[in-house]
Design a protein around this motif. Structure first.
Motif: not given
Length: 78
Positions: A36-53
């Motif tokens: 979120v700090e690097k890419y503040p407009d990232t969608m939640v689903i994309d963060i989930s895919r990248q982190t496995g959370i």
């Protein structure tokens, strides 16, 4: 319960922390926060895919005031 608490995010018993989360959830929070700090407009689903959370845990972080949701994206707060 002394020096222990129930994690607000997964319900596991853990040592007390200021964020009221266990070590595993805190590690997940740190992963999400770094994206979120690097890419503040990232969608939640994309963060989930990248982190496995899971998206539900990411949304729980937002519900508990750690992030602000903005039209499908997420912003850091703390």
């Amino acid at each position: 319960m002394g020096n222990y608490q129930i994690c607000d995010f997964c319900g596991n018993l853990s040592e007390k922390t200021s964020r009221k989360m266990c070590k595993s959830c805190e590690d997940g929070y740190i992963k999400v926060r770094s994206i979120v700090e690097k890419y503040p407009d990232t969608m939640v689903i994309d963060i989930s895919r990248q982190t496995g959370i899971s998206t539900s845990k990411i949304l729980a972080f937002a519900r508990n005031g750690f992030f602000i949701l903005k039209e499908g994206t997420i912003e850091g707060m703390e």
